[in-house]
Design an enzyme around this catalytic site. Structure first.
Site, PDB file in Angstrom:
ATOM      1  N   CYS A  43       0.821  -1.209   0.000  1.00  0.00           N
ATOM      2  CA  CYS A  43       0.000   0.000   0.000  1.00  0.00           C
ATOM      3  C   CYS A  43       0.857   1.262   0.000  1.00  0.00           C
ATOM      4  O   CYS A  43       0.674   2.165  -0.808  1.00  0.00           O
ATOM      5  CB  CYS A  43      -0.933  -0.012   1.214  1.00  0.00           C
ATOM      6  N   CYS A  48      -1.619   1.727  -2.979  1.00  0.00           N
ATOM      7  CA  CYS A  48      -2.595   2.805  -2.761  1.00  0.00           C
ATOM      8  C   CYS A  48      -1.985   4.216  -2.762  1.00  0.00           C
ATOM      9  O   CYS A  48      -2.478   5.109  -3.441  1.00  0.00           O
ATOM     10  CB  CYS A  48      -3.313   2.663  -1.422  1.00  0.00           C
ATOM     11  N   LYS A  51      -0.038   5.357  -6.008  1.00  0.00           N
ATOM     12  CA  LYS A  51      -1.078   5.343  -7.056  1.00  0.00           C
ATOM     13  C   LYS A  51      -1.982   6.568  -6.917  1.00  0.00           C
ATOM     14  O   LYS A  51      -2.235   7.289  -7.879  1.00  0.00           O
ATOM     15  CB  LYS A  51      -1.870   4.032  -6.928  1.00  0.00           C
ATOM     16  N   TYR A 179      -9.601  -3.039 -10.953  1.00  0.00           N
ATOM     17  CA  TYR A 179      -9.440  -1.641 -10.556  1.00  0.00           C
ATOM     18  C   TYR A 179      -8.048  -1.099 -10.882  1.00  0.00           C
ATOM     19  O   TYR A 179      -7.919   0.053 -11.315  1.00  0.00           O
ATOM     20  CB  TYR A 179      -9.824  -1.434  -9.079  1.00  0.00           C
ATOM     21  N   GLU A 183      -7.505   2.154 -13.191  1.00  0.00           N
ATOM     22  CA  GLU A 183      -6.862   3.331 -12.585  1.00  0.00           C
ATOM     23  C   GLU A 183      -5.653   3.756 -13.408  1.00  0.00           C
ATOM     24  O   GLU A 183      -5.480   4.941 -13.736  1.00  0.00           O
ATOM     25  CB  GLU A 183      -6.456   3.013 -11.144  1.00  0.00           C
ATOM     26  N   HIS A 438     -26.928  22.381  -0.078  1.00  0.00           N
ATOM     27  CA  HIS A 438     -26.956  22.910  -1.428  1.00  0.00           C
ATOM     28  C   HIS A 438     -25.953  24.042  -1.609  1.00  0.00           C
ATOM     29  O   HIS A 438     -25.802  24.847  -0.691  1.00  0.00           O
ATOM     30  CB  HIS A 438     -28.369  23.434  -1.709  1.00  0.00           C
ATOM     31  N   GLU A 443     -25.795  16.153  -2.342  1.00  0.00           N
ATOM     32  CA  GLU A 443     -27.199  16.367  -1.965  1.00  0.00           C
ATOM     33  C   GLU A 443     -28.126  15.410  -2.732  1.00  0.00           C
ATOM     34  O   GLU A 443     -29.237  15.122  -2.302  1.00  0.00           O
ATOM     35  CB  GLU A 443     -27.627  17.821  -2.156  1.00  0.00           C
TER      36      GLU A 443
HETATM   37  C1  FAD Z   1      -1.293  -0.728  -7.531  1.00  0.00           C
HETATM   38  C2  FAD Z   1      -2.096  -1.053  -6.305  1.00  0.00           C
HETATM   39  C3  FAD Z   1      -3.020  -0.141  -5.853  1.00  0.00           C
HETATM   40  C4  FAD Z   1      -3.765  -0.420  -4.716  1.00  0.00           C
HETATM   41  N1  FAD Z   1      -4.691   0.502  -4.312  1.00  0.00           N
HETATM   42  C5  FAD Z   1      -5.420   0.263  -3.202  1.00  0.00           C
HETATM   43  C6  FAD Z   1      -6.353   1.230  -2.741  1.00  0.00           C
HETATM   44  O1  FAD Z   1      -6.540   2.291  -3.365  1.00  0.00           O
HETATM   45  N2  FAD Z   1      -7.040   0.966  -1.612  1.00  0.00           N
HETATM   46  C7  FAD Z   1      -6.856  -0.200  -0.905  1.00  0.00           C
HETATM   47  O2  FAD Z   1      -7.490  -0.379   0.134  1.00  0.00           O
HETATM   48  N3  FAD Z   1      -5.982  -1.145  -1.338  1.00  0.00           N
HETATM   49  C8  FAD Z   1      -5.263  -0.940  -2.455  1.00  0.00           C
HETATM   50  N4  FAD Z   1      -4.355  -1.869  -2.875  1.00  0.00           N
HETATM   51  C9  FAD Z   1      -4.262  -3.162  -2.134  1.00  0.00           C
HETATM   52  C10 FAD Z   1      -3.420  -3.014  -0.871  1.00  0.00           C
HETATM   53  O3  FAD Z   1      -2.152  -2.505  -1.199  1.00  0.00           O
HETATM   54  C11 FAD Z   1      -3.298  -4.370  -0.193  1.00  0.00           C
HETATM   55  O4  FAD Z   1      -4.583  -4.906   0.031  1.00  0.00           O
HETATM   56  C12 FAD Z   1      -2.566  -4.274   1.147  1.00  0.00           C
HETATM   57  O5  FAD Z   1      -1.281  -3.728   0.992  1.00  0.00           O
HETATM   58  C13 FAD Z   1      -2.478  -5.662   1.789  1.00  0.00           C
HETATM   59  O6  FAD Z   1      -1.724  -5.607   2.971  1.00  0.00           O
HETATM   60  P1  FAD Z   1      -0.944  -6.894   3.484  1.00  0.00           P
HETATM   61  O7  FAD Z   1      -0.410  -6.543   4.828  1.00  0.00           O
HETATM   62  O8  FAD Z   1      -1.781  -8.092   3.356  1.00  0.00           O
HETATM   63  O9  FAD Z   1       0.253  -7.109   2.455  1.00  0.00           O
HETATM   64  P2  FAD Z   1       1.359  -6.120   1.911  1.00  0.00           P
HETATM   65  O10 FAD Z   1       1.051  -4.708   2.200  1.00  0.00           O
HETATM   66  O11 FAD Z   1       1.573  -6.519   0.513  1.00  0.00           O
HETATM   67  O12 FAD Z   1       2.637  -6.485   2.780  1.00  0.00           O
HETATM   68  C14 FAD Z   1       3.288  -7.710   2.662  1.00  0.00           C
HETATM   69  C15 FAD Z   1       4.760  -7.484   2.932  1.00  0.00           C
HETATM   70  O13 FAD Z   1       5.406  -8.739   3.134  1.00  0.00           O
HETATM   71  C16 FAD Z   1       6.691  -8.700   2.551  1.00  0.00           C
HETATM   72  N5  FAD Z   1       7.090 -10.093   2.332  1.00  0.00           N
HETATM   73  C17 FAD Z   1       6.555 -10.999   1.472  1.00  0.00           C
HETATM   74  N6  FAD Z   1       7.121 -12.213   1.657  1.00  0.00           N
HETATM   75  C18 FAD Z   1       8.040 -12.064   2.646  1.00  0.00           C
HETATM   76  C19 FAD Z   1       8.948 -12.957   3.299  1.00  0.00           C
HETATM   77  N7  FAD Z   1       8.976 -14.262   2.996  1.00  0.00           N
HETATM   78  N8  FAD Z   1       9.759 -12.462   4.260  1.00  0.00           N
HETATM   79  C20 FAD Z   1       9.724 -11.143   4.606  1.00  0.00           C
HETATM   80  N9  FAD Z   1       8.865 -10.269   4.037  1.00  0.00           N
HETATM   81  C21 FAD Z   1       8.040 -10.722   3.073  1.00  0.00           C
HETATM   82  C22 FAD Z   1       6.480  -7.904   1.288  1.00  0.00           C
HETATM   83  O14 FAD Z   1       7.709  -7.348   0.841  1.00  0.00           O
HETATM   84  C23 FAD Z   1       5.501  -6.840   1.781  1.00  0.00           C
HETATM   85  O15 FAD Z   1       6.174  -5.680   2.232  1.00  0.00           O
HETATM   86  C24 FAD Z   1      -3.567  -1.628  -3.999  1.00  0.00           C
HETATM   87  C25 FAD Z   1      -2.632  -2.553  -4.449  1.00  0.00           C
HETATM   88  C26 FAD Z   1      -1.892  -2.281  -5.580  1.00  0.00           C
HETATM   89  C27 FAD Z   1      -0.886  -3.281  -6.054  1.00  0.00           C
END
Ligand code: FAD
Length: 449
Positions: A43, A48, A51, A179, A183, A438, A443
């Site tokens: 994110c 997010c 983006k 999405y 976007e 308004h 509204e």
């Molecule tokens: C382009 C894009 C736009 C988005 N826009 C939105 C939005 O507008 N609104 C919204 O709500 N969501 C949005 N999302 C989705 C949102 O980013 C994810 O739902 C959210 O980040 C999920 O969080 P998470 O903690 O599950 O995983 P992540 O945030 O992906 O975190 C996982 C972390 O684990 C690390 N990792 C993976 N494997 C290992 C390992 N074996 N050892 C150590 N570290 C590891 C990764 O490097 C990463 O940093 C978007 C996603 C993308 C790709």
């Protein structure tokens, strides 16, 4: 517990992992979090946040045009520098990455800048070979972009790389119709690229209300974004001049300068060692969890995108919070997945909460639908033809608003507030009892017929 190195070892410092780490530590747990790329996760680093900043940047293209109708002298040679925007966005990402690290450190969470894999119900191995043990392990590794395995796929990029481009290509092909595809189609288009979006099926944004996504399709086409449906990737060939020739089923090949895959996201479970602890995965490779985020191994939990429930940041954060409160705070908490609002930051944006009209008809039988189809005041003066569309889906028997779906300027901002009323189960009559503010676009929510 004292026999383990930590009470909690979190793998992945993204939205879910950082929240769980911080809250568990605040409840008194000894916590470590391993991150293989950058603290903050998808994110903050490549989702997010950057983006949305690009979406803001892209919007100026139309705002500057419209400004002339509002009396501003905008020179015709007004220039856009992608490099300036990109570098400013990346600097903001660096700032947030630092802020996330600081928050974890100030809560005494040990950050380990390495990949970690599971070696057993209570043990992990770091990339440098070190073994660590913990009473509980939280899998919060997120997901990665899926890339089709067609010949030449290595010439394409994903959203991960889109934030780092050297320049804005003239011709962009985006594969996918979710999405992220829509976007980035809007962003590249506003920056002057010719965008073609191709999709395997006939739909865009499956899961969103049909009337609203049809309106986005219509407006996007009106702006000049090209769509090709029923098109499956067959291959990408790099040509001598560096351009890419893309072949697909049912359509003629197309030449572009950039191919971006936005064809879904897969849980990051490959090679994570989960089988060594008896953690079961579903058919998509997502960790199977119960309502308390517990996997099939009692000491291993999972939150966020890796569980493939709802892939959104606020959901991952809630799951991380619920896990930490339940397991370390003596405060059993479960996430309520009903009425989660969602937005698409397209041009114009869409937002929705609750049931679509089709879902409501299927679940409730008797449904009443109210719409407001209007040209926002600002668009009228600007000479912009785009119309906004708000749609309210109500239970035909009780009048309860069960869904709200919108497309138009600022609708994600409007919908967040309206979602409170939908979640609270208010009726159409209660919406109407509120006096309109308004002149606003919102509204319309209390004036629908
Ligand atoms: C382009 C894009 C736009 C988005 N826009 C939105 C939005 O507008 N609104 C919204 O709500 N969501 C949005 N999302 C989705 C949102 O980013 C994810 O739902 C959210 O980040 C999920 O969080 P998470 O903690 O599950 O995983 P992540 O945030 O992906 O975190 C996982 C972390 O684990 C690390 N990792 C993976 N494997 C290992 C390992 N074996 N050892 C150590 N570290 C590891 C990764 O490097 C990463 O940093 C978007 C996603 C993308 C790709």
């Amino acid at each position: 517990m004292a026999d383990y190195d930590y009470d909690l070892f979190v793998i992945g410092a993204g939205s879910g992992g950082t929240r769980a780490s911080r809250v568990a530590a605040a409840h008194g747990a000894r916590v470590a979090v391993a991150e293989e790329y950058r603290v903050g996760g998808t994110c903050v680093i490549r989702g997010c946040v950057p983006k949305k900043l690009l979406v803001y940047g892209a919007h100026f293209a139309e705002d500057l045009k419209d400004a002339r109708r509002f009396g501003w002298q905008v020179p015709s040679d007004c220039e856009f520098s992608w490099q300036t925007l990109r570098d400013n966005v990346l600097a903001e990402v660096d700032r947030l990455n630092g802020a996330y690290k600081k928050t974890l450190e100030s809560h005494n969470v040990e950050i380990i800048d390495q990949r970690a894999t599971v070696t057993g119900p209570h043990s992990v191995r770091l990339a440098d070979g070190t073994e660590k043990t913990a009473d509980k392990i939280l899998i919060a590794v997120g997901a990665h972009p899926a890339v089709p395995s067609c010949p030449g796929h290595e010439h394409g990029i994903t959203s991960n790389e889109a934030f780092h481009l050297d320049s804005i290509p003239k011709r962009v092909l985006i594969a996918g119709a979710g999405y992220i595809a829509n976007e980035f189609a809007g962003v590249f288009h506003q920056f002057g690229a010719h965008v073609t979006l191709i999709n395997r099926s006939k739909d865009i944004l499956r899961g969103y209300d049909l009337t609203i996504r049809d309106r986005l399709l219509q407006i996007s086409m009106m702006k000049g974004i090209e769509f090709r449906f029923d098109a499956t990737f067959e291959g990408i060939e790099k040509q001598a001049d560096g351009s890419l020739r893309v072949s697909m089923s049912n359509h003629a090949p197309i030449e572009v300068d950039l191919v971006m895959f936005a064809t879904g996201r897969m849980p990051n479970t490959h090679g994570l060692g989960l089988e060594k602890a008896g953690v079961e995965l579903d058919d998509h490779g997502a960790v199977k969890v119960d309502e308390d985020n517990r996997s099939t191994c009692p000491s291993i939990f999972a939150v966020g995108d890796v569980t493939n429930r709802v892939q959104l940041t606020p959901v991952a954060i809630r799951e991380g919070q619920a896990f930490a409160d339940t397991v370390f705070g003596n405060k059993p908490t479960r996430v309520d997945y009903d009425c989660i609002p969602a937005a698409v930051f397209s041009h114009p944006p869409m937002a929705g909460v609750g049931m679509t009209e089709a879902q409501a008809k299927q679940m409730l039988g008797s449904v009443r639908v109210y719409t407001s189809d209007f040209r926002p005041m600002k668009n009228v003066l600007a000479g912009r033809e785009e119309r906004a569309l708000y749609k309210m889906v109500c239970d035909g028997d009780t009048g309860r608003v069960v869904g709200l779906h919108m497309i138009g300027p600022d609708v994600p901002e409007i919908l967040q507030a309206a979602a409170i009323a939908v979640k609270a189960g208010l009726t159409k009559a209660q919406f109407d009892a509120t006096v309109a503010l308004h002149p606003t676009m919102s509204e319309e929510l209390v004036l629908m017929r």
